[in-house]
Write an enzyme that holds these catalytic residues in place. Structure first.
Site, PDB file in Angstrom:
ATOM      1  CB  CYS A   2     -34.683 -83.163   4.719  1.00 35.77           C
ATOM      2  SG  CYS A   2     -32.952 -82.763   4.748  1.00 35.77           S
ATOM      3  NE  ARG A  27     -39.981 -81.154   1.714  1.00 31.36           N
ATOM      4  CZ  ARG A  27     -40.632 -80.526   2.687  1.00 31.36           C
ATOM      5  NH1 ARG A  27     -41.913 -80.301   2.571  1.00 31.36           N
ATOM      6  NH2 ARG A  27     -40.005 -80.122   3.760  1.00 31.36           N
ATOM      7  CD1 TRP A  73     -31.070 -80.052  -0.953  1.00 27.99           C
ATOM      8  CD2 TRP A  73     -30.412 -78.985   0.878  1.00 27.99           C
ATOM      9  NE1 TRP A  73     -30.516 -78.867  -1.342  1.00 27.99           N
ATOM     10  CE2 TRP A  73     -30.097 -78.196  -0.243  1.00 27.99           C
ATOM     11  CE3 TRP A  73     -30.077 -78.505   2.149  1.00 27.99           C
ATOM     12  CZ2 TRP A  73     -29.470 -76.954  -0.131  1.00 27.99           C
ATOM     13  CZ3 TRP A  73     -29.451 -77.266   2.254  1.00 27.99           C
ATOM     14  CH2 TRP A  73     -29.166 -76.512   1.114  1.00 27.99           C
ATOM     15  CG  ASN A  99     -36.948 -83.297   7.400  1.00 25.03           C
ATOM     16  OD1 ASN A  99     -36.197 -84.168   6.979  1.00 25.03           O
ATOM     17  ND2 ASN A  99     -38.116 -83.011   6.848  1.00 25.03           N
ATOM     18  N   GLY A 100     -33.964 -80.895   9.743  1.00 27.53           N
ATOM     19  CA  GLY A 100     -33.531 -79.818  10.642  1.00 27.53           C
ATOM     20  C   GLY A 100     -32.047 -79.943  10.935  1.00 27.53           C
ATOM     21  CD  GLU A 480     -38.048 -63.986  -9.017  1.00 29.05           C
ATOM     22  OE1 GLU A 480     -37.295 -63.815  -8.037  1.00 29.05           O
ATOM     23  OE2 GLU A 480     -38.611 -65.053  -9.256  1.00 29.05           O
ATOM     24  CE  LYS A 484     -37.320 -68.273 -10.379  1.00 30.57           C
ATOM     25  NZ  LYS A 484     -37.721 -67.562  -9.231  1.00 30.57           N
ATOM     26  CD  GLU A 487     -34.287 -69.892  -8.046  1.00 30.04           C
ATOM     27  OE1 GLU A 487     -34.600 -70.128  -6.880  1.00 30.04           O
ATOM     28  OE2 GLU A 487     -35.115 -69.479  -8.884  1.00 30.04           O
ATOM     29  CG  HIS A 503     -21.936 -46.006  -9.240  1.00 32.59           C
ATOM     30  ND1 HIS A 503     -21.192 -44.849  -9.207  1.00 32.59           N
ATOM     31  CD2 HIS A 503     -23.216 -45.622  -9.435  1.00 32.59           C
ATOM     32  CE1 HIS A 503     -22.001 -43.806  -9.352  1.00 32.59           C
ATOM     33  NE2 HIS A 503     -23.241 -44.252  -9.505  1.00 32.59           N
ATOM     34  CE  LYS A 602     -41.899 -74.447  -4.688  1.00 32.44           C
ATOM     35  NZ  LYS A 602     -41.600 -73.304  -5.582  1.00 32.44           N
TER      36      LYS A 602
HETATM   37  C1  G6P Z   1     -35.998 -71.464  -1.512  1.00 27.30           C
HETATM   38  C2  G6P Z   1     -36.609 -71.686  -2.875  1.00 27.30           C
HETATM   39  C3  G6P Z   1     -36.932 -70.357  -3.521  1.00 27.30           C
HETATM   40  C4  G6P Z   1     -37.824 -69.542  -2.605  1.00 27.30           C
HETATM   41  C5  G6P Z   1     -37.209 -69.359  -1.219  1.00 27.30           C
HETATM   42  C6  G6P Z   1     -38.196 -68.765  -0.235  1.00 27.30           C
HETATM   43  O1  G6P Z   1     -34.746 -70.887  -1.644  1.00 27.30           O
HETATM   44  O2  G6P Z   1     -35.721 -72.431  -3.694  1.00 27.30           O
HETATM   45  O3  G6P Z   1     -37.610 -70.596  -4.743  1.00 27.30           O
HETATM   46  O4  G6P Z   1     -38.059 -68.296  -3.174  1.00 27.30           O
HETATM   47  O5  G6P Z   1     -36.829 -70.627  -0.703  1.00 27.30           O
HETATM   48  O6  G6P Z   1     -39.246 -69.681  -0.055  1.00 27.30           O
HETATM   49  P1  G6P Z   1     -40.661 -69.326   0.511  1.00 27.30           P
HETATM   50  O7  G6P Z   1     -41.379 -70.644   0.551  1.00 27.30           O
HETATM   51  O8  G6P Z   1     -40.443 -68.769   1.880  1.00 27.30           O
HETATM   52  O9  G6P Z   1     -41.286 -68.341  -0.395  1.00 27.30           O
END
Ligand code: G6P
Length: 607
Positions: A2, A27, A73, A99-100, A480, A484, A487, A503, A602
């Site tokens: 948000c 965001r 959001w 927000n929150g 990772e 990616k 996501e 396993h 974000k």
């Molecule tokens: C969200 C984002 C990710 C990020 C994670 C941690 O889930 O979509 O891309 O890795 O938060 O965010 P930070 O700002 O703490 O690295």
């Protein structure tokens, strides 16, 4: 997640608010709205979907000098027009953006309903507007304070009152808010980028602070209503990074920035003749460093994967025990804080609620927690006991790329520093520094072969399940790579420690399963080759990321992406690049909204 923007001043704020929201789009959100006072009456416009949909619902003549705006959001209640912010009180006199999460909202709502109030939305936030109305006896400021007393949970709130068009009320507890100070105008936002085009003079609010903002003035109080003095700071930010330039997406631009962003992460931090690093921001003397016996790391998402890579480097290079915990797990498990342990909170945004709370919990127990953040003066950066900025520059795409490689670079520097105080010789230290300095060029070599990666991604893009396999330091890279891909392309993908495949996960392998192996030539190399053979025997499609001279792996693979050779401690900084590109080109082939993937944010400022 948000976003909030508020304005009070001499200009018509409608465009300022809408443009501010657009700056926060990255965001992640699913609806948006604005509230303004037009001809003495509160007007609200809100819509599910993109900001442009809300914007096109605004009347042409809409004009106001005060307003609040929000990108939502969804957490409580689906993403529709009604649940979008701003929310109105029942008498339509008060409006809020939040927000929150208000944790006790259902209790508050029930009480208010019993008193005859009728709610319109399914959100937790609406109660705030109703509480202000209930407590209003011709003093908006007072009513705002009283409403806050009832709220439990986390919030950044901006409130507007139809009868008081000269000021906005703002409160922060657990969700960032920043003031922007202009000439005859004042801004408030959850992220400076919302108003950077108008002013670079900012005031950071802390948790448990309430602010009244007028066009020429702001007054900050703590939750006991005592006045707090706060200086206005001048931001020194390069705004050009918030522009896509010639790239089709921010993600691609940010992937391509990595030769430079990595350089910035180590620039000025190497002491070459001693084969070591200096990290001034840690605020630790050599004597303090000498006392450290263990490293604990808290992080989420991509930052968690960077932490995992860091833990391998710390243990193997510096011979110091290191463990990494997902912040949301750490914060609720009554973490053990042992003497001699130093903690790192890793966060690109510096605002991730779970990491912030895990950090506070460790600090409360007496631990020293250092921040590894990208966003300057973010909450984690400010509240940590020292730390290192990774200097990646603004990262706009939701999927984190350049922050990841910079976080690893900083962790490597810390491991080198600790290693040189322990087992690592001067010669090895110097060699590692030389290798580190060659990485930007090596990354550039990989970036020059994007066409091949694009081709491979397109070739497999019709398939639904992907596995990413690696061993040792390449295991977090596999995690990772899988993150990616899921996501941004929404393809099912799993990162697996290659040794674990038999396993369980090998049951997933068939001729429709691309299996991406990360195989640098390190001490796990032969074992990973055996895993490739196992997958091959089950007809899995092998895509490998290997060194350019590696004929053996190339011969075993259906497709391969070669990377320049490097030292095993630094290999994640190269092996991850093809995986970022693979995810990018798969998502592009599937027509996905790459920079703003569905359901993601974000910066996750709620737990
Ligand atoms: C969200 C984002 C990710 C990020 C994670 C941690 O889930 O979509 O891309 O890795 O938060 O965010 P930070 O700002 O703490 O690295």
């Amino acid at each position: 997640m948000c976003g909030i923007v508020g304005y009070i001043g001499e200009k018509n704020c409608v465009n300022i608010l809408v443009e501010g929201l657009k700056r926060l789009e990255y965001r992640g959100y699913d609806s948006s709205g604005i509230a303004v006072i037009y001809r003495n009456s509160l007007k609200i416009f809100k819509k599910a979907g993109k900001i442009i949909q809300m914007e096109s619902s605004l009347p042409d003549n809409l004009n106001s000098k005060i307003g609040i705006a929000h990108t939502r959001w969804a957490t409580h209640g689906e993403a529709n027009d009604i649940n979008a912010h701003p929310h109105l009180s029942q008498n339509n006199k008060f409006s809020i953006v939040h927000n929150g999460i208000i944790e006790n909202y259902s209790v508050l709502k029930k009480k208010l309903e019993a008193e005859g109030y009728k709610f319109k939305t399914q959100t937790d936030s609406e109660v705030i507007a109703y509480l202000i109305e209930k407590n209003y006896k011709d003093d908006f400021e007072e009513a705002f304070y009283k409403a806050l007393e009832k709220l439990e949970g986390a919030y950044g709130i901006v409130a507007l009152c139809e009868d008081n068009p000269d000021f906005l009320m703002v409160a922060r507890k657990g969700s960032p808010l920043i003031l922007g100070v202009g000439n005859d105008e004042m801004f408030v936002a959850s992220d400076v980028s919302a108003f950077l085009g108008h002013t670079k003079q900012v005031v950071y609010l802390d948790d448990y602070e309430i602010t009244k903002i007028e066009k020429n003035n702001f007054k900050i109080k703590d939750f006991r209503l005592s006045d707090i003095a706060r200086d206005v700071k001048l931001l020194d930010l390069d705004t050009s990074a918030s522009d896509k330039g010639d790239y089709s997406h921010f993600m691609l631009k940010e992937i391509f920035e990595q030769p430079e962003s990595i350089k910035r992460a180590f620039a000025g931090r190497l002491i070459e003749n001693f084969g070591t690093a200096k990290l001034g921001g840690l605020n630790l003397t050599p004597q303090d460093l000498f006392q450290i016996e263990r490293v604990g790391i808290y992080a989420c998402g991509t930052s968690y994967h960077a932490g995992l890579v860091g833990s391998y480097i710390l243990e193997e290079l510096a011979r110091i025990s290191a463990y990494v915990e997902i912040s949301s797990e750490a914060r609720y498990k009554n973490p053990l804080i042992e003497k001699g342990t130093i903690f790192f909170a890793i966060s690109q945004s510096g605002e991730t609620a779970d990491t912030l709370f895990a950090m506070r919990e460790a600090q409360r127990k007496g631990a020293k927690v250092l921040g590894i953040c990208n966003v300057v003066v973010s909450t984690i950066a400010r509240e940590s006991n020292g730390g290192v900025y990774v200097h990646s520059g603004p990262e706009i795409a939701v999927a984190s790329t350049k922050a990841f490689t910079s976080q690893i670079t900083v962790l490597f520097l810390y491991a080198l520093l600790m290693g040189r105080m322990r087992d690592v010789s001067l010669q090895t230290g110097k060699k590692l520094i030389n290798e580190l300095k060659m990485l930007p060029e090596k990354i550039q070599t990989i970036l020059n072969s994007v066409d091949k990666i694009d081709e491979i991604a397109v070739k497999y893009s019709k398939l639904n399940n992907y596995l990413f396999l690696g061993r040792g330091i390449s295991y977090p890279v596999a995690l990772e790579g899988a993150l990616k891909l899921k996501e941004i392309s929404y393809r099912h993908s799993e990162g697996i420690a290659a040794g674990e495949i038999k396993h369980g996960p090998i049951a997933l392998v068939d001729e429709e399963t691309p299996v991406i192996f990360i195989v640098p030539q390190d001490n796990t190399y032969d074992k990973t080759i055996s895993n490739i053979e196992e997958v091959k025997a089950r007809k899995g499609k092998i895509i490998s990321v290997c060194f350019e001279n590696d004929q053996k792996v190339k011969a075993l693979s259906d497709d391969y992406i070669e990377i320049p050779e490097t030292n095993s401690f630094l290999s994640p900084l190269l092996t991850v690049i093809p995986l970022q590109l693979f995810a990018y080109y798969t998502a592009r082939a599937l027509g996905c909204d790459i920079d703003k993937p569905r359901n993601l944010a974000k910066s996750v400022t709620v737990e």
